[in-house]
Design a protein around this motif. Structure first.
Motif, mmCIF file in Angstrom:
data_model
loop_
_atom_site.group_PDB
_atom_site.id
_atom_site.type_symbol
_atom_site.label_atom_id
_atom_site.label_comp_id
_atom_site.label_asym_id
_atom_site.label_seq_id
_atom_site.Cartn_x
_atom_site.Cartn_y
_atom_site.Cartn_z
ATOM 1 N N MET A 61 19.253 11.673 39.855
ATOM 2 C CA MET A 61 18.091 12.556 39.709
ATOM 3 C C MET A 61 16.885 12.076 40.519
ATOM 4 S SD MET A 61 17.572 13.915 35.883
ATOM 5 C CE MET A 61 18.766 14.856 34.982
ATOM 6 N N GLY A 62 16.758 10.786 40.742
ATOM 7 C CA GLY A 62 15.599 10.292 41.457
ATOM 8 C C GLY A 62 14.323 10.525 40.670
ATOM 9 N N PRO A 63 13.275 11.002 41.356
ATOM 10 C CA PRO A 63 11.978 11.197 40.684
ATOM 11 C C PRO A 63 12.049 12.195 39.530
ATOM 12 C CG PRO A 63 11.760 11.378 43.079
ATOM 13 C CD PRO A 63 13.212 11.323 42.791
ATOM 14 N N ILE A 64 13.034 13.064 39.548
ATOM 15 C CA ILE A 64 13.107 14.090 38.520
ATOM 16 C C ILE A 64 13.327 13.485 37.134
ATOM 17 C CG2 ILE A 64 14.491 16.065 37.730
ATOM 18 C CD1 ILE A 64 14.670 16.987 40.568
ATOM 19 N N ARG A 65 13.822 12.248 37.084
ATOM 20 C CA ARG A 65 13.978 11.572 35.782
ATOM 21 C C ARG A 65 12.657 11.471 35.034
ATOM 22 N NH1 ARG A 65 18.810 9.175 34.913
ATOM 23 N NH2 ARG A 65 20.193 8.845 36.709
ATOM 24 N N GLN A 66 11.567 11.485 35.801
ATOM 25 C CA GLN A 66 10.246 11.384 35.173
ATOM 26 C C GLN A 66 9.962 12.565 34.246
ATOM 27 O OE1 GLN A 66 7.258 10.824 38.250
ATOM 28 N NE2 GLN A 66 8.698 9.637 39.500
ATOM 29 N N LEU A 67 10.662 13.665 34.475
ATOM 30 C CA LEU A 67 10.428 14.861 33.658
ATOM 31 C C LEU A 67 11.020 14.749 32.259
ATOM 32 C CD1 LEU A 67 10.961 18.252 35.550
ATOM 33 C CD2 LEU A 67 9.044 17.599 34.118
ATOM 34 N N VAL A 68 12.035 13.904 32.098
ATOM 35 C CA VAL A 68 12.812 13.870 30.857
ATOM 36 C C VAL A 68 11.923 13.661 29.640
ATOM 37 C CG1 VAL A 68 14.607 12.649 29.577
ATOM 38 C CG2 VAL A 68 14.911 13.125 32.016
ATOM 39 N N ASP A 119 7.030 23.378 28.470
ATOM 40 C CA ASP A 119 8.004 22.931 29.462
ATOM 41 C C ASP A 119 7.769 23.609 30.813
ATOM 42 O OD1 ASP A 119 9.145 21.411 27.504
ATOM 43 O OD2 ASP A 119 11.030 22.541 27.389
ATOM 44 N N VAL A 120 7.398 24.868 30.779
ATOM 45 C CA VAL A 120 7.105 25.578 32.025
ATOM 46 C C VAL A 120 5.933 24.908 32.741
ATOM 47 C CG1 VAL A 120 6.402 27.770 33.049
ATOM 48 C CG2 VAL A 120 8.006 27.755 31.130
ATOM 49 N N ILE A 121 4.908 24.592 31.995
ATOM 50 C CA ILE A 121 3.726 23.936 32.578
ATOM 51 C C ILE A 121 4.110 22.602 33.210
ATOM 52 C CG2 ILE A 121 1.530 22.816 32.020
ATOM 53 C CD1 ILE A 121 1.146 25.027 29.877
ATOM 54 N N GLN A 122 4.866 21.804 32.475
ATOM 55 C CA GLN A 122 5.271 20.500 33.006
ATOM 56 C C GLN A 122 6.140 20.658 34.249
ATOM 57 O OE1 GLN A 122 4.280 17.470 32.194
ATOM 58 N NE2 GLN A 122 2.927 18.281 30.607
ATOM 59 N N GLY A 123 7.014 21.630 34.236
ATOM 60 C CA GLY A 123 7.870 21.853 35.391
ATOM 61 C C GLY A 123 7.105 22.257 36.623
ATOM 62 N N VAL A 124 6.133 23.152 36.466
ATOM 63 C CA VAL A 124 5.320 23.596 37.598
ATOM 64 C C VAL A 124 4.513 22.431 38.165
ATOM 65 C CG1 VAL A 124 3.358 25.038 38.276
ATOM 66 C CG2 VAL A 124 5.200 26.004 36.879
ATOM 67 N N LEU A 125 3.864 21.663 37.288
ATOM 68 C CA LEU A 125 3.048 20.537 37.745
ATOM 69 C C LEU A 125 3.901 19.491 38.448
ATOM 70 C CD1 LEU A 125 0.659 20.098 34.676
ATOM 71 C CD2 LEU A 125 0.093 21.024 36.938
ATOM 72 N N PHE A 126 5.083 19.219 37.915
ATOM 73 C CA PHE A 126 5.957 18.216 38.511
ATOM 74 C C PHE A 126 6.430 18.655 39.901
ATOM 75 C CE2 PHE A 126 10.075 16.319 39.380
ATOM 76 C CZ PHE A 126 9.795 14.968 39.189
ATOM 77 N N ALA A 127 6.881 19.876 40.005
ATOM 78 C CA ALA A 127 7.355 20.361 41.300
ATOM 79 C C ALA A 127 6.234 20.339 42.340
ATOM 80 C CB ALA A 127 7.906 21.780 41.152
ATOM 81 N N ARG A 184 3.552 18.301 42.351
ATOM 82 C CA ARG A 184 3.244 16.909 42.716
ATOM 83 C C ARG A 184 4.297 16.335 43.668
ATOM 84 N NH1 ARG A 184 1.778 16.323 37.153
ATOM 85 N NH2 ARG A 184 3.867 15.510 36.724
ATOM 86 N N GLN A 185 5.560 16.652 43.392
ATOM 87 C CA GLN A 185 6.657 16.111 44.183
ATOM 88 C C GLN A 185 6.959 16.946 45.427
ATOM 89 O OE1 GLN A 185 8.170 13.203 43.530
ATOM 90 N NE2 GLN A 185 6.847 12.898 41.750
ATOM 91 N N GLN A 186 6.233 18.047 45.594
ATOM 92 C CA GLN A 186 6.434 18.970 46.714
ATOM 93 C C GLN A 186 7.895 19.438 46.784
ATOM 94 O OE1 GLN A 186 4.794 16.748 50.091
ATOM 95 N NE2 GLN A 186 2.859 17.847 49.822
ATOM 96 N N LEU A 187 8.411 19.784 45.629
ATOM 97 C CA LEU A 187 9.778 20.273 45.522
ATOM 98 C C LEU A 187 9.808 21.800 45.566
ATOM 99 C CD1 LEU A 187 11.175 18.082 42.600
ATOM 100 C CD2 LEU A 187 11.964 18.031 44.978
ATOM 101 N N PRO A 188 10.815 22.382 46.171
ATOM 102 C CA PRO A 188 10.999 23.824 46.009
ATOM 103 C C PRO A 188 11.129 24.159 44.532
ATOM 104 C CG PRO A 188 12.485 22.958 47.699
ATOM 105 C CD PRO A 188 11.863 21.776 47.013
ATOM 106 N N LEU A 189 10.533 25.287 44.127
ATOM 107 C CA LEU A 189 10.525 25.678 42.717
ATOM 108 C C LEU A 189 11.031 27.108 42.591
ATOM 109 C CD1 LEU A 189 9.596 24.978 39.772
ATOM 110 C CD2 LEU A 189 7.411 26.059 40.363
ATOM 111 N N SER A 190 12.072 27.304 41.789
ATOM 112 C CA SER A 190 12.581 28.656 41.546
ATOM 113 C C SER A 190 12.503 28.961 40.063
ATOM 114 C CB SER A 190 14.019 28.809 42.050
ATOM 115 O OG SER A 190 14.905 27.976 41.335
ATOM 116 N N ILE A 191 12.401 30.254 39.753
ATOM 117 C CA ILE A 191 12.218 30.711 38.379
ATOM 118 C C ILE A 191 13.383 31.604 37.996
ATOM 119 C CG2 ILE A 191 10.614 31.723 36.728
ATOM 120 C CD1 ILE A 191 9.488 29.368 38.444
ATOM 121 N N HIS A 192 14.131 31.205 36.988
ATOM 122 C CA HIS A 192 15.266 31.982 36.489
ATOM 123 C C HIS A 192 14.901 32.547 35.128
ATOM 124 C CE1 HIS A 192 19.017 32.659 34.283
ATOM 125 N NE2 HIS A 192 19.660 32.712 35.426
#
Length: 449
Positions: A1-8, A49-57, A59-67
């Motif tokens: 997961m790399g940096p994404i582990r920080q979200l857990v 969780d949505v808020i945390q996901g948006v902020l994390f993506a 900060r990490q400059q990750l592509p973000l998709s919404i399902h």
């Protein structure tokens, strides 16, 4: 997961990485042509969780998709190598029967929404297939069986809860963030993550509905009749025509109807259709609105490849009918159809600038809905679809329903938003200047202002 582990430790929902037993199922959407692999999928348990996901993506400059429902043919719900926010488990809903309103979370499907509202004899315009998600459908406009009497889905949105690019939860309505409220009603997912929508409901319980099909020898006359009949239909009657390949060869035409007024008047209105031609199958009669909404579901099973081409058609001329019948007879897949869903009544009379959905007219949503099962048949089906669309171009408008746009149709984004594109770009610049929400039919911040 790399940096994404920080979200857990920051979320309540489940975080899925490649290799998890649920990962492949979670990344699948309606269109099986889409095969992207997110770095992680966050199954959001709630707005936090949505808020945390948006902020994390961000900060990490990750592509973000919404399902939400995952029904969009372009597959924008799934990103490659980024974070996918999965709202499909957020299905809370509260109906207020006295005010005829409901607040519904973004993970609901049409059938689930209808189940709750129909308990009170209420409904609102929402699509034509009950396995569609309410959020994506509504944000793109929302053409459905009640559009003649009650407008599009977006016309019935009173408010929306939205997580913006900076992680703020705002409620957009006519009195608060009214620019965002305007943009969400037809501007798609460009402005934030919609977590819930508040709709106006209407008294709808049983409807006079169903459909009739006509054999190849009557296909041409059936389309001519459909156009003449639809052109004078009252607001209570919404219609859809479709053309497909008959199992024994040649094109077949079907005409589906939904009348949401008094049945005695509806019977009178529909009598010319009952009297026309020789029916090859089908029936029209009283039924629950919920049952009618779920009727087409079996025609869209999970697992098929989908490739669509779409535009708006104002006049169903003899020349355009010739093209439709020629191509329908040669479709490579028995599951493919060419749809002519009517926009009519109230939906057609709204000022084009009143909501972000600009394409207001009495017209047809022309959709070549190609679907097939074997991935090896993709080239053949896609080629047929493109040739059919190109042959129809002389009769089509320079406009398209954004919910029908495919994955590679970025050059048609301005056609989708029409006269409202510049205003939408201004709203985008205010709420998402860095284009965090770009995995959609994207409105680029500032462009066109």
């Amino acid at each position: 997961m790399g940096p994404i582990r920080q979200l857990v430790d920051r979320v309540r929902g489940q975080l899925l990485a490649p290799g998890h037993e649920d990962y492949d199922r979670a990344r699948r959407v309606f269109n099986f042509m889409i095969d992207r692999r997110p770095a992680a999928i966050l199954r959001c348990a709630g707005v936090a969780d949505v808020i945390q996901g948006v902020l994390f993506a961000r900060r990490q400059q990750l592509p973000l998709s919404i399902h939400s429902g995952g029904h969009g043919v372009a597959g924008s719900a799934v990103c490659e190598g980024g974070l996918m926010l999965d709202l499909s488990g957020m299905k809370g809903m509260r109906v207020n029967p006295e005010r005829r309103t409901t607040q519904a979370q973004a993970g609901l499907l049409l059938g689930e929404f209808d189940h709750e509202t129909q308990a009170f004899g209420l409904a609102t315009t929402l699509g034509v297939v009950s396995v569609t998600g309410i959020a994506g459908l509504t944000l793109g406009g929302g053409l459905g069986w009640l559009n003649g009497k009650y407008g599009l889905a977006c016309d019935n949105v009173l408010a929306a809860d939205v997580v913006t690019a900076d992680g703020e939860l705002v409620t957009a309505s006519a009195s608060d963030h009214d620019d965002l409220h305007w943009a969400l009603r037809g501007g798609g997912g460009n402005f934030g993550v919609v977590t819930s929508l508040t709709y106006q409901l209407h008294p709808v319980n049983s409807v006079l509905a169903g459909g009739l099909s006509f054999p190849p020898e009557q296909a041409r006359d059936a389309l001519r009749f459909y156009h003449a009949f639809a052109s004078v239909a009252p607001d209570e009657l919404s219609m859809a025509g479709s053309v497909s390949r008959h199992p024994e060869g040649g094109p077949t035409v079907s005409i589906a109807v939904c009348y949401c007024g008094p049945f005695d008047e509806g019977e009178r209105v529909l009598q010319p259709l009952r009297d026309f031609g020789r029916h090859a199958g089908g029936a029209i009669g009283p039924m629950s609105y919920q049952a009618f909404q779920s009727g087409p579901d079996s025609g869209f099973p999970s697992g098929r490849q989908h490739y669509w081409k779409s535009s708006y058609l104002k006049d169903l001329s003899n020349e355009s009918i010739d093209v439709l019948l020629e191509f329908a007879a040669t479709s490579p897949s028995p599951y493919t159809g060419i749809g002519l869903q009517q926009m009519t009544g109230v939906a057609s009379r709204v000022d084009p600038r009143a909501t972000a959905f600009a394409h207001r007219d009495r017209q047809y949503d022309f959709l070549i809905l190609s679907q097939w099962e074997d991935r090896d048949d993709s080239d053949r089906n896609m080629d047929w679809t493109r040739r059919c669309f190109d042959a129809m171009r002389p009769y089509l408008r320079e406009a398209v329903y954004v919910n029908n746009l495919g994955e590679q149709e970025h050059d048609r984004v301005r056609d989708a938003y029409g006269v409202n594109y510049e205003r939408l770009a201004a709203v985008k610049t205010r709420y998402d200047p860095e284009n965090v929400f770009r995995l959609n039919h994207n409105i680029v911040p500032g462009v066109g202002i």
